[in-house]
Design a protein around this motif. Structure first.
Motif, PDB file in Angstrom:
ATOM      1  N   ALA A 229      31.946  47.613  49.287  1.00 42.87           N
ATOM      2  CA  ALA A 229      31.024  46.644  48.699  1.00 42.87           C
ATOM      3  C   ALA A 229      31.761  45.629  47.837  1.00 42.87           C
ATOM      4  O   ALA A 229      31.483  44.417  47.886  1.00 42.87           O
ATOM      5  N   ALA A 230      32.732  46.112  47.042  1.00 46.00           N
ATOM      6  CA  ALA A 230      33.488  45.207  46.178  1.00 46.00           C
ATOM      7  C   ALA A 230      34.319  44.226  46.999  1.00 46.00           C
ATOM      8  O   ALA A 230      34.352  43.017  46.711  1.00 46.00           O
ATOM      9  N   CYS A 231      34.989  44.735  48.024  1.00 49.10           N
ATOM     10  CA  CYS A 231      35.817  43.852  48.855  1.00 49.10           C
ATOM     11  C   CYS A 231      34.959  42.854  49.619  1.00 49.10           C
ATOM     12  O   CYS A 231      35.336  41.684  49.766  1.00 49.10           O
ATOM     13  N   GLY A 232      33.797  43.291  50.103  1.00 52.49           N
ATOM     14  CA  GLY A 232      32.904  42.367  50.790  1.00 52.49           C
ATOM     15  C   GLY A 232      32.381  41.279  49.878  1.00 52.49           C
ATOM     16  O   GLY A 232      32.279  40.111  50.267  1.00 52.49           O
ATOM     17  N   ALA A 233      32.045  41.666  48.629  1.00 52.80           N
ATOM     18  CA  ALA A 233      31.529  40.682  47.676  1.00 52.80           C
ATOM     19  C   ALA A 233      32.603  39.684  47.249  1.00 52.80           C
ATOM     20  O   ALA A 233      32.340  38.479  47.114  1.00 52.80           O
ATOM     21  N   LEU A 234      33.831  40.190  47.045  1.00 58.30           N
ATOM     22  CA  LEU A 234      34.914  39.300  46.619  1.00 58.30           C
ATOM     23  C   LEU A 234      35.415  38.424  47.754  1.00 58.30           C
ATOM     24  O   LEU A 234      35.974  37.349  47.515  1.00 58.30           O
ATOM     25  N   ALA A 235      35.227  38.874  48.991  1.00 58.31           N
ATOM     26  CA  ALA A 235      35.739  38.109  50.131  1.00 58.31           C
ATOM     27  C   ALA A 235      35.090  36.738  50.239  1.00 58.31           C
ATOM     28  O   ALA A 235      35.735  35.767  50.662  1.00 58.31           O
ATOM     29  N   GLY A 236      33.809  36.631  49.857  1.00 56.67           N
ATOM     30  CA  GLY A 236      33.127  35.346  49.930  1.00 56.67           C
ATOM     31  C   GLY A 236      33.763  34.280  49.066  1.00 56.67           C
ATOM     32  O   GLY A 236      34.143  33.199  49.567  1.00 56.67           O
ATOM     33  N   PRO A 237      33.903  34.521  47.757  1.00 50.95           N
ATOM     34  CA  PRO A 237      34.581  33.521  46.920  1.00 50.95           C
ATOM     35  C   PRO A 237      36.010  33.235  47.355  1.00 50.95           C
ATOM     36  O   PRO A 237      36.463  32.091  47.282  1.00 50.95           O
ATOM     37  N   VAL A 238      36.737  34.277  47.804  1.00 51.56           N
ATOM     38  CA  VAL A 238      38.114  34.052  48.267  1.00 51.56           C
ATOM     39  C   VAL A 238      38.116  33.129  49.475  1.00 51.56           C
ATOM     40  O   VAL A 238      38.919  32.196  49.570  1.00 51.56           O
ATOM     41  N   LEU A 239      37.208  33.369  50.418  1.00 52.34           N
ATOM     42  CA  LEU A 239      37.104  32.498  51.596  1.00 52.34           C
ATOM     43  C   LEU A 239      36.777  31.067  51.190  1.00 52.34           C
ATOM     44  O   LEU A 239      37.332  30.104  51.740  1.00 52.34           O
ATOM     45  N   ALA A 240      35.882  30.920  50.231  1.00 50.30           N
ATOM     46  CA  ALA A 240      35.480  29.583  49.791  1.00 50.30           C
ATOM     47  C   ALA A 240      36.646  28.820  49.176  1.00 50.30           C
ATOM     48  O   ALA A 240      36.750  27.597  49.319  1.00 50.30           O
ATOM     49  N   VAL A 241      37.551  29.537  48.505  1.00 57.11           N
ATOM     50  CA  VAL A 241      38.641  28.873  47.782  1.00 57.11           C
ATOM     51  C   VAL A 241      39.856  28.639  48.670  1.00 57.11           C
ATOM     52  O   VAL A 241      40.441  27.547  48.675  1.00 57.11           O
ATOM     53  N   ILE A 242      40.268  29.664  49.439  1.00 54.53           N
ATOM     54  CA  ILE A 242      41.535  29.539  50.173  1.00 54.53           C
ATOM     55  C   ILE A 242      41.387  29.729  51.678  1.00 54.53           C
ATOM     56  O   ILE A 242      42.381  29.741  52.397  1.00 54.53           O
ATOM     57  N   GLY A 243      40.162  29.860  52.172  1.00 57.79           N
ATOM     58  CA  GLY A 243      39.942  29.893  53.608  1.00 57.79           C
ATOM     59  C   GLY A 243      40.221  31.245  54.246  1.00 57.79           C
ATOM     60  O   GLY A 243      40.670  32.198  53.589  1.00 57.79           O
ATOM     61  N   PHE A 244      39.976  31.319  55.550  1.00 57.12           N
ATOM     62  CA  PHE A 244      40.120  32.577  56.283  1.00 57.12           C
ATOM     63  C   PHE A 244      41.571  33.067  56.330  1.00 57.12           C
ATOM     64  O   PHE A 244      41.820  34.255  56.087  1.00 57.12           O
ATOM     65  N   PRO A 245      42.550  32.194  56.602  1.00 57.03           N
ATOM     66  CA  PRO A 245      43.940  32.667  56.548  1.00 57.03           C
ATOM     67  C   PRO A 245      44.326  33.186  55.166  1.00 57.03           C
ATOM     68  O   PRO A 245      45.035  34.195  55.051  1.00 57.03           O
ATOM     69  N   GLY A 246      43.862  32.503  54.132  1.00 53.28           N
ATOM     70  CA  GLY A 246      44.156  32.953  52.780  1.00 53.28           C
ATOM     71  C   GLY A 246      43.525  34.298  52.478  1.00 53.28           C
ATOM     72  O   GLY A 246      44.126  35.149  51.802  1.00 53.28           O
ATOM     73  N   LEU A 247      42.303  34.515  52.978  1.00 51.22           N
ATOM     74  CA  LEU A 247      41.653  35.814  52.792  1.00 51.22           C
ATOM     75  C   LEU A 247      42.474  36.916  53.431  1.00 51.22           C
ATOM     76  O   LEU A 247      42.662  37.991  52.843  1.00 51.22           O
TER      77      LEU A 247
END
Length: 267
Positions: free
Chosen positions: A224-242
């Protein structure tokens, strides 16, 4: 930025079948449900049917029998207390939880990534279906390999597949999404099967119910934590960055595995 990008997709255990997204949209329109929610009506029906099967069909009571067998031995220790005194069990629980978190982080953002680059719901559904097939189709094989070659080699093979998935998502986030997701599912399967078997090996029969409950709790909270954090990470640095951001979780498992092997080699 949409809510689902910021907050992530639902945990994998709550997803409707990915190929039900388009039929679900039609069903949702009949019920005047919000977009992308109709398929979850199918999930509710499936969960109710599963509960009915559980209530009617599960007549054996292994946990109750185990409790009766342990009567007179005093109050059993909590799962957390058992983990506190068992380093091998802590390693197994951590490996299972982090492997699950790696999978959820990348998988949960893949539909968003595909949709944002013009993929249809059908393409998203097929991609996630292949990922789910990777998660479960070969689980008996990974179980057999865990028994035949050992838990740790299969766990490391799983980490290798997870790492390969993340590298593909990093280097080719458009052309190699489907192979990446298949490898992600296979790596998750190998890691979860071998890690769960390793955990069982470290515990007595009386300890297993409590520790398994704690392991499931930690695994799902990590996901749950990784799924929730993945959204903001994707928004900031994109799919490769995630994908690159999740690689250190693989490193934690691999390094801890290597450190556990050092005393055995020096003995």
């Amino acid at each position: 930025m949409t809510f689902r990008l910021l907050c992530g997709q639902p945990p994998s255990g709550l997803w409707p079948g990915p190929n039900l997204f388009e039929p679900g949209e039609a069903f949702g329109r009949l019920l005047q449900l919000p977009s992308l929610t109709g398929a979850f009506a199918f999930t509710v029906i499936a969960q109710l049917l599963a509960a009915l099967v559980y209530i009617i069909g599960l007549r054996s009571a292994p946990l109750a029998a185990l409790s009766r067998a342990g009567a007179g031995a005093g109050r059993p220790a909590s799962g957390f207390a058992i983990l506190g005194g068992n380093a091998k069990a802590r390693f197994a629980v951590t490996a299972v939880a982090l492997s699950h978190g790696i999978m959820v982080a990348l998988m949960s953002m893949t539909p968003v990534h595909l949709h944002d680059h013009g993929a249809s719901l059908a393409v998203v559904g097929i991609t996630i279906s292949l990922h789910v097939a990777g998660m479960f189709a070969l689980s008996p094989v990974f179980g057999w390999l865990s028994d035949r070659t050992g838990r740790v080699p299969v766990l490391l093979a799983g980490q290798g597949m997870l790492l390969a998935s993340l590298v593909l998502a990093w280097l080719a986030p458009h052309a190699m999404v489907t192979p990446s997701l298949i490898l992600l599912g296979l790596g998750w399967s190998a890691s979860i099967v071998s890690g769960s078997a390793l955990l069982t090996d470290t515990l007595t029969a009386g300890e297993r119910p409590a520790v398994q409950g704690v392991s499931d709790l930690i695994m799902n909270l990590t996901g749950a934590a990784c799924g929730a954090l993945a959204g903001p990470v994707l928004a900031v640095i994109g799919f490769p960055g995630l994908a690159t951001a999740v690689i250190p979780l693989v490193a934690v498992i691999v390094v801890w595995t290597a450190l556990r092997a050092l005393p055995a080699r020096s003995a």
